[in-house]
Design an enzyme around this catalytic site. Structure first.
Site, PDB file in Angstrom:
ATOM      1  N   LYS A   1      -0.033 -25.526  15.753  1.00 13.48           N
ATOM      2  CA  LYS A   1      -0.569 -25.629  14.388  1.00 13.48           C
ATOM      3  C   LYS A   1       0.246 -26.649  13.589  1.00 13.48           C
ATOM      4  CE  LYS A   1       2.404 -21.760  13.129  1.00 13.48           C
ATOM      5  NZ  LYS A   1       2.483 -20.304  12.932  1.00 13.48           N
TER       6      LYS A   1
ATOM      7  N   ARG B   1       0.457  -9.175   6.735  1.00 10.45           N
ATOM      8  CA  ARG B   1      -0.092 -10.499   6.463  1.00 10.45           C
ATOM      9  C   ARG B   1      -1.537 -10.494   6.953  1.00 10.45           C
ATOM     10  NH1 ARG B   1       2.730 -15.985   8.707  1.00 10.45           N
ATOM     11  NH2 ARG B   1       1.823 -15.250  10.670  1.00 10.45           N
TER      12      ARG B   1
ATOM     13  N   TYR C   1      18.404 -41.564  -9.481  1.00 12.87           N
ATOM     14  CA  TYR C   1      17.817 -40.906 -10.661  1.00 12.87           C
ATOM     15  C   TYR C   1      18.747 -39.826 -11.193  1.00 12.87           C
ATOM     16  CZ  TYR C   1      13.229 -42.961  -9.616  1.00 12.87           C
ATOM     17  OH  TYR C   1      12.183 -43.828  -9.398  1.00 12.87           O
TER      18      TYR C   1
ATOM     19  N   MET D   1      11.340 -41.161  -3.924  1.00 17.24           N
ATOM     20  CA  MET D   1      10.086 -41.056  -3.167  1.00 17.24           C
ATOM     21  C   MET D   1      10.155 -41.828  -1.844  1.00 17.24           C
ATOM     22  SD  MET D   1       6.181 -41.914  -4.315  1.00 17.24           S
ATOM     23  CE  MET D   1       6.181 -40.849  -5.736  1.00 17.24           C
TER      24      MET D   1
HETATM   25  C1  PLP Z   1       3.471 -19.866  13.876  1.00 16.72           C
HETATM   26  C2  PLP Z   1       3.168 -18.666  14.666  1.00 16.72           C
HETATM   27  C3  PLP Z   1       3.779 -18.455  15.918  1.00 16.72           C
HETATM   28  C4  PLP Z   1       4.891 -19.318  16.455  1.00 16.72           C
HETATM   29  O1  PLP Z   1       6.109 -18.896  15.878  1.00 16.72           O
HETATM   30  P1  PLP Z   1       7.504 -19.592  16.244  1.00 16.72           P
HETATM   31  O2  PLP Z   1       8.492 -18.847  15.443  1.00 16.72           O
HETATM   32  O3  PLP Z   1       7.379 -21.012  15.827  1.00 16.72           O
HETATM   33  O4  PLP Z   1       7.681 -19.438  17.713  1.00 16.72           O
HETATM   34  C5  PLP Z   1       3.335 -17.386  16.675  1.00 16.72           C
HETATM   35  N1  PLP Z   1       2.376 -16.545  16.207  1.00 16.72           N
HETATM   36  C6  PLP Z   1       1.801 -16.696  15.002  1.00 16.72           C
HETATM   37  C7  PLP Z   1       0.765 -15.734  14.547  1.00 16.72           C
HETATM   38  C8  PLP Z   1       2.193 -17.746  14.171  1.00 16.72           C
HETATM   39  O5  PLP Z   1       1.634 -17.870  12.960  1.00 16.72           O
END
Ligand code: PLP
Length: 362
Positions: A35, A131, A256, A304
């Site tokens: 992801k 979640r 800055y 930036m």
């Molecule tokens: C991002 C994610 C992972 C991977 O987690 P890591 O800590 O990067 O290994 C696994 N399962 C779910 C549901 C996630 O959102």
């Protein structure tokens, strides 16, 4: 034309880290988590390099579609699922697998007739994170819907996610694991729970599938263990160029707000990288970089497009020299995450398209 900043992506290191997952969880299949553009490393290139991965996981439908359009063939699981009939149909048409985590999604699947069924679907179980997921007393009803639906082929597996797996020995991990494993046993279903930290510290959580993310990219999920301790190799080296140098008098302000003031005569360099590339502004006055195999401080605020670094103690530097922001032996992304008061995950995935990715093997 030279283009900088650039993130060098070492695909041999990525494959090494994947082999580490295999060693640690030899009896589990691997759903590599790619992801957020593979945590900033480039999801398509990472998926291509991980050709032995049994499957992939992304957060959103759009991420899965991008991988399919690039020709990735393995199962791809959409961790956040989808929320409309049109998206269910799109997922089915593209052989994307859905995580069902909410009652509204079950109502959808029960009312539609997709022109092609979904496969390899998962039911997310709420075990302590609050979640995504259905509570254990909703599982039976949900499985009835999923496993009798003509829209889904095969049985759904049970998935859950640890909230504290980076805290080794935390009793909440065992509680979460017990909840998932009890349900999996009761219904005789496949499991998928372990993220990177759990792969490396909770063997009992490995189950049928593991879901490694951060460890594939060579960063540590634990505060008190380095990637090197875990035999993980850094995949990304983030570099840019020195584009100017200045000598400073006592009292000269840098950047800055003048948040850094020279207390002795010295020299600074200006490097072409900034928060507009995704280099965190929280590294103002606390970050480090490596130049000529020497670690030096970021001075003043991150702008930036640029940062200033202290070159007072480095000799023989020239404009055009390479500066490494992280990913070498002297400076890991985990080190920088501590300095920025965040986690490596955030530093990696906030790098944007302004940073060129270059791929190589070792
Ligand atoms: C991002 C994610 C992972 C991977 O987690 P890591 O800590 O990067 O290994 C696994 N399962 C779910 C549901 C996630 O959102």
């Amino acid at each position: 034309m030279s283009s900088y900043p650039v993130a060098h992506i070492n695909l041999a290191a990525l494959q090494h880290n994947f082999q580490r997952v295999k060693q640690l969880a030899p009896n589990s299949k691997i759903m590599s988590v790619i992801k957020a553009d593979a945590y900033g490393h480039g999801a398509i290139q990472v998926a291509q390099a991980l050709h032995d991965s049994d499957g992939f996981a992304v957060a959103r439908l759009s991420e899965g579609l991008r991988l399919r359009a690039a020709g990735i063939q393995q199962p791809i699981v959409i961790l956040e699922g989808v929320n409309s009939i049109a998206d269910l149909q799109t997922a089915a048409d593209n052989f994307l697998s859905i995580v069902f985590h909410h009652a509204s999604q079950l109502e959808l699947i029960a009312t539609v007739r997709l022109t092609r069924p979904l496969t390899f679907c998962w039911l997310m179980v709420e075990t302590g994170m609050h979640r995504l997921g259905l509570s254990t007393d909703q599982i039976e009803g949900a499985l009835n819907v999923l496993n009798t639906s003509p829209n889904i082929i095969g049985e759904a597996g049970l998935m859950s996610h640890f909230a504290n797996s980076d805290l080794v020995g935390d009793p909440r991990n065992q509680q979460q694991l017990d909840l998932l494993m009890d349900s999996a046993q009761q219904y005789g279903l496949e499991t998928c729970m372990a993220n990177s930290a759990a792969i490396m510290s909770i063997e009992a959580s490995h189950g049928d599938w593991v879901r490694p993310g951060i460890m594939l990219y060579g960063a540590s999920p634990f505060e008190d263990k380095t990637a090197q301790d875990l035999d993980l190799k850094s995949v990304m080296m983030l570099k840019s160029e020195l584009i100017a140098m200045h000598t400073l008098q006592v009292g000269d302000n840098v950047g800055y707000g003048g948040t850094w003031i020279a207390d002795k005569p010295g020299r600074i360099g200006i490097v072409s990288i900034g928060y507009g590339d995704g280099y965190s502004r929280h590294l103002s006055n606390v970050g480090s970089v490596v130049i000529h195999q020497q670690k030096v401080q970021v001075v003043g605020r991150v702008s930036m497009d640029m940062i200033a670094i202290n070159l007072s103690n480095v000799s023989d530097v020239c404009v055009g020299d390479t500066v490494i922001m992280w990913g070498n032996d002297l400076l890991t992304v985990d080190d920088m995450a501590v300095q920025a008061n965040t986690i490596s995950y955030e530093l990696l995935c906030q790098l944007n398209e302004r940073v060129k990715r270059e791929y190589h093997h070792g």
